[in-house]
Enzyme design. Structure first.
Site, PDB file in Angstrom:
ATOM      1  N   LYS A  22       0.829  -1.211   0.000  1.00  0.00           N
ATOM      2  CA  LYS A  22       0.000   0.000   0.000  1.00  0.00           C
ATOM      3  C   LYS A  22       0.858   1.253   0.000  1.00  0.00           C
ATOM      4  O   LYS A  22       0.630   2.188  -0.765  1.00  0.00           O
ATOM      5  CB  LYS A  22      -0.905   0.008   1.238  1.00  0.00           C
ATOM      6  N   ASN A  23       1.869   1.276   0.882  1.00  0.00           N
ATOM      7  CA  ASN A  23       2.649   2.509   1.039  1.00  0.00           C
ATOM      8  C   ASN A  23       3.591   2.774  -0.121  1.00  0.00           C
ATOM      9  O   ASN A  23       4.193   3.856  -0.187  1.00  0.00           O
ATOM     10  CB  ASN A  23       3.430   2.477   2.359  1.00  0.00           C
ATOM     11  N   ARG A  94      -4.420  10.597   4.787  1.00  0.00           N
ATOM     12  CA  ARG A  94      -3.365  11.605   4.856  1.00  0.00           C
ATOM     13  C   ARG A  94      -2.440  11.555   3.651  1.00  0.00           C
ATOM     14  O   ARG A  94      -1.884  12.586   3.237  1.00  0.00           O
ATOM     15  CB  ARG A  94      -2.524  11.393   6.111  1.00  0.00           C
ATOM     16  N   CYS A 118      -4.400  13.233  13.410  1.00  0.00           N
ATOM     17  CA  CYS A 118      -4.996  11.926  13.203  1.00  0.00           C
ATOM     18  C   CYS A 118      -4.827  11.115  14.476  1.00  0.00           C
ATOM     19  O   CYS A 118      -4.163  11.547  15.416  1.00  0.00           O
ATOM     20  CB  CYS A 118      -4.386  11.222  11.997  1.00  0.00           C
ATOM     21  N   ARG A 123       1.094  14.673  13.503  1.00  0.00           N
ATOM     22  CA  ARG A 123       1.529  14.428  12.131  1.00  0.00           C
ATOM     23  C   ARG A 123       1.500  15.668  11.231  1.00  0.00           C
ATOM     24  O   ARG A 123       0.727  15.767  10.278  1.00  0.00           O
ATOM     25  CB  ARG A 123       0.716  13.302  11.513  1.00  0.00           C
ATOM     26  N   ASP A 307       4.981   0.492  11.938  1.00  0.00           N
ATOM     27  CA  ASP A 307       3.758  -0.132  11.413  1.00  0.00           C
ATOM     28  C   ASP A 307       3.631  -1.603  11.810  1.00  0.00           C
ATOM     29  O   ASP A 307       2.637  -2.242  11.473  1.00  0.00           O
ATOM     30  CB  ASP A 307       3.715  -0.001   9.882  1.00  0.00           C
ATOM     31  N   ILE A 329       8.439   6.844  16.814  1.00  0.00           N
ATOM     32  CA  ILE A 329       8.071   7.573  15.593  1.00  0.00           C
ATOM     33  C   ILE A 329       6.830   8.442  15.815  1.00  0.00           C
ATOM     34  O   ILE A 329       6.798   9.603  15.431  1.00  0.00           O
ATOM     35  CB  ILE A 329       7.825   6.609  14.401  1.00  0.00           C
ATOM     36  N   ARG A 399      -8.622  -0.398   4.778  1.00  0.00           N
ATOM     37  CA  ARG A 399      -7.758   0.586   4.129  1.00  0.00           C
ATOM     38  C   ARG A 399      -6.439  -0.038   3.722  1.00  0.00           C
ATOM     39  O   ARG A 399      -5.844   0.383   2.732  1.00  0.00           O
ATOM     40  CB  ARG A 399      -7.474   1.760   5.085  1.00  0.00           C
TER      41      ARG A 399
HETATM   42  C1  UD1 Z   1       4.581   6.884   6.501  1.00  0.00           C
HETATM   43  C2  UD1 Z   1       3.694   5.683   6.298  1.00  0.00           C
HETATM   44  C3  UD1 Z   1       3.150   5.190   7.618  1.00  0.00           C
HETATM   45  C4  UD1 Z   1       4.293   4.942   8.597  1.00  0.00           C
HETATM   46  C5  UD1 Z   1       5.215   6.152   8.695  1.00  0.00           C
HETATM   47  C6  UD1 Z   1       6.469   5.884   9.526  1.00  0.00           C
HETATM   48  C7  UD1 Z   1       2.811   6.041   4.068  1.00  0.00           C
HETATM   49  C8  UD1 Z   1       1.627   6.369   3.238  1.00  0.00           C
HETATM   50  N1  UD1 Z   1       2.616   6.058   5.402  1.00  0.00           N
HETATM   51  O1  UD1 Z   1       3.776   7.918   7.063  1.00  0.00           O
HETATM   52  O2  UD1 Z   1       2.421   3.979   7.389  1.00  0.00           O
HETATM   53  O3  UD1 Z   1       3.770   4.653   9.871  1.00  0.00           O
HETATM   54  O4  UD1 Z   1       5.648   6.549   7.387  1.00  0.00           O
HETATM   55  O5  UD1 Z   1       7.170   4.821   9.002  1.00  0.00           O
HETATM   56  O6  UD1 Z   1       3.879   5.743   3.573  1.00  0.00           O
HETATM   57  N2  UD1 Z   1       6.950  14.617  10.695  1.00  0.00           N
HETATM   58  C9  UD1 Z   1       7.023  15.953  10.980  1.00  0.00           C
HETATM   59  N3  UD1 Z   1       6.842  16.849   9.952  1.00  0.00           N
HETATM   60  C10 UD1 Z   1       6.604  16.442   8.667  1.00  0.00           C
HETATM   61  C11 UD1 Z   1       6.544  15.049   8.396  1.00  0.00           C
HETATM   62  C12 UD1 Z   1       6.724  14.166   9.437  1.00  0.00           C
HETATM   63  O7  UD1 Z   1       7.233  16.367  12.122  1.00  0.00           O
HETATM   64  O8  UD1 Z   1       6.464  17.282   7.778  1.00  0.00           O
HETATM   65  C13 UD1 Z   1       7.140  13.632  11.794  1.00  0.00           C
HETATM   66  C14 UD1 Z   1       5.872  12.805  12.054  1.00  0.00           C
HETATM   67  O9  UD1 Z   1       4.985  13.461  12.912  1.00  0.00           O
HETATM   68  C15 UD1 Z   1       6.465  11.547  12.658  1.00  0.00           C
HETATM   69  C16 UD1 Z   1       7.785  11.394  11.897  1.00  0.00           C
HETATM   70  O10 UD1 Z   1       8.087  12.680  11.370  1.00  0.00           O
HETATM   71  O11 UD1 Z   1       6.736  11.741  14.013  1.00  0.00           O
HETATM   72  C17 UD1 Z   1       7.763  10.387  10.778  1.00  0.00           C
HETATM   73  O12 UD1 Z   1       6.623  10.586   9.971  1.00  0.00           O
HETATM   74  P1  UD1 Z   1       6.596  10.248   8.429  1.00  0.00           P
HETATM   75  O13 UD1 Z   1       7.702   9.314   8.076  1.00  0.00           O
HETATM   76  O14 UD1 Z   1       6.492  11.517   7.656  1.00  0.00           O
HETATM   77  O15 UD1 Z   1       5.218   9.458   8.306  1.00  0.00           O
HETATM   78  P2  UD1 Z   1       4.304   9.420   7.032  1.00  0.00           P
HETATM   79  O16 UD1 Z   1       5.135   9.630   5.825  1.00  0.00           O
HETATM   80  O17 UD1 Z   1       3.099  10.277   7.225  1.00  0.00           O
END
Ligand code: UD1
Length: 430
Positions: A22-23, A94, A118, A123, A307, A329, A399
């Site tokens: 999915k990701n 998201r 969320c 996030r 995850d 995370i 999902r």
């Molecule tokens: C992706 C995955 C999700 C997984 C996560 C961590 C997809 C669609 N989703 O989510 O399943 O759990 O990676 O492996 O691929 N952060 C910030 N600012 C930002 C972006 C992130 O502070 O602009 C923080 C987040 O709050 C979190 C950390 O960085 O604490 C990692 O998040 P991130 O890797 O961005 O998660 P997603 O990409 O949303």
């Protein structure tokens, strides 16, 4: 809303075909916005998140050839007539934010609803926004939307992520492939789904080096071309079904997967006592007797995946001893804990650390899914528990897990879906 009923206690035995990730599928679908030529994706999982993103892209004018059960989609973005991703679609997922980078890079304009908080944490998307600003985009945040403007195109930049971000890396990588000059993404995510996206972009004509490292170097090109790409196997689904074998004392052969995608997870599961044998594209997982305890900390790849945190916690509720599970995370990713405790587990949470004292058995109970991975951890617990477990809010499961109850039932699980009334009273998390 549908619920799932599970009568626990059956050791699972059989073969499960692992679906495409999915990701990886989500960013790959948004990569179609980078070209007016067709992008064909195969090994596409049949999931609600895929349908949601298909709706977002269709809304923008991307033409789709897609029969969900065919596991293939052809996307052609030769007539983008709406450069906005509206709230009603983005709130469901998201990952819709992944349209921002490619859309502004290709068309000079993008307006995307802010995903908001969320269930598993706040996030934010500040890394996505700051990165695009460094590439010359003008960003405006108003009325719950982020608008990015770059009428003269984006330009290459050195961008350092303060924290590893998966979709942040993907969004900026897609923006950079059409920017003028060289972009360096420093402290980039190394998740296999990021690399899979890079491989597809390279097939489309992008110039990207540094794959599988923490610095991605992208030299912008003028345009991209048609490509066909097979989506890599879902490592989270793979890990989940290994744990299904472990928690039920069963024996499962997982096919169409890749053991190298879970280098840190396999040793943890073996330490817990699951016997694992692998080939290039299969994993056989078998377990009898009690599981042993583990001590894990979630980390960016190649560390233990967040995850797969809820699932290992379900396993450890019936291990012989006490386990420590640290979540680094997301700040609020222990919502499965009270639900597991309702089933008789002994889990105490202090800050980002859970202490799980293994019990001899769990007892079935009505429980509520709160997010995608939490919901599957409740299914795992239900498979092992005595009596009936009813998991509500299973739309979370739909999902991200293709045909979960079919796959489990085919291996001997007593699991049924109870159809509920349609309702839009839903909360979403990734
Ligand atoms: C992706 C995955 C999700 C997984 C996560 C961590 C997809 C669609 N989703 O989510 O399943 O759990 O990676 O492996 O691929 N952060 C910030 N600012 C930002 C972006 C992130 O502070 O602009 C923080 C987040 O709050 C979190 C950390 O960085 O604490 C990692 O998040 P991130 O890797 O961005 O998660 P997603 O990409 O949303």
């Amino acid at each position: 809303m549908d619920r799932i009923s599970i009568i626990g206690g059956n050791p699972l035995k059989g073969t499960i075909r692992i679906s495409g990730a999915k990701n990886a599928a989500l960013p790959l679908m948004t990569a179609s916005l980078l070209t007016d030529q067709p992008l064909t994706l195969t090994n596409l999982p049949e999931l609600h998140d895929i349908e949601t993103l298909a709706q977002v892209l269709e809304h923008m004018g991307v033409s789709l050839t897609h029969v969900p059960s065919s596991h293939e989609i052809i996307l052609k973005a030769d007539d983008i007539h709406d450069k906005e991703a509206p709230y009603d679609l983005v709130r469901k997922m998201r990952a819709s934010i992944l349209v921002l980078g490619p859309l502004v890079a290709r068309t000079g304009y993008a307006r995307v609803s802010l995903p908001g908080g969320c269930a598993i944490g706040t996030r934010p998307i500040d890394f996505h926004i700051k990165g695009l600003e460094q590439m010359g985009a003008e960003i405006e945040l108003e009325a719950g939307y982020v608008t990015a403007r770059a009428p003269k195109g984006l330009k290459g930049a050195d961008i350092t992520f303060p924290l590893v971000s998966v979709t942040g890396t993907e969004n900026l990588m897609m923006a950079a492939v059409l920017a003028k000059g060289v972009t360096r993404l420093i402290n980039a995510a190394q998740e296999p789904e990021v690399t899979d996206l890079a491989h597809c972009l390279i097939k489309m004509g992008a110039k990207i080096t540094g794959l599988d490292s923490t610095t991605l170097i992208i030299e912008g090109v003028d345009s991209l071309k048609a490509a066909t790409h097979s989506i890599l196997p879902d490592r989270i689904e793979t890990g989940t079904y290994i744990m299904a074998a472990g928690i039920t004392g069963g024996s499962l052969l997982l096919t169409h997967t890749d053991p190298t995608l879970i280098p840190t997870v396999l040793p943890v599961l073996m330490q817990a006592g699951i016997k694992i044998t692998t080939t290039k594209d299969t994993i056989h997982a078998e377990h009898t007797g009690r599981l042993g305890p583990v001590d894990i900390t979630t980390e960016p790849y190649p560390g233990y995946a967040t995850d797969l945190q809820a699932q290992i916690m379900a396993l450890m509720t019936i291990a012989d001893g006490a386990s420590i599970i640290r979540e680094t995370i997301f700040e609020n990713r222990f919502m499965h804990v009270p639900e597991l405790n309702r089933m008789g587990a002994d889990i105490q949470v202090k800050g980002n650390t859970a202490l799980v004292r293994g019990k001899k058995f769990l007892k079935g109970a009505p429980v509520m899914a709160t997010d995608l991975r939490a919901s599957v951890s409740l299914v795992l617990a239900g498979l092992a528990a005595q009596g009936e477990t009813v998991v509500s809010r299973v739309y979370h499961l739909d999902r991200g897990y293709e045909k979960v109850e079919h796959k489990l039932r085919a291996c001997g699980a007593q699991i049924e879906r109870i159809q509920g009334e349609a309702s839009d009273d839903r909360t979403y998390a990734s």
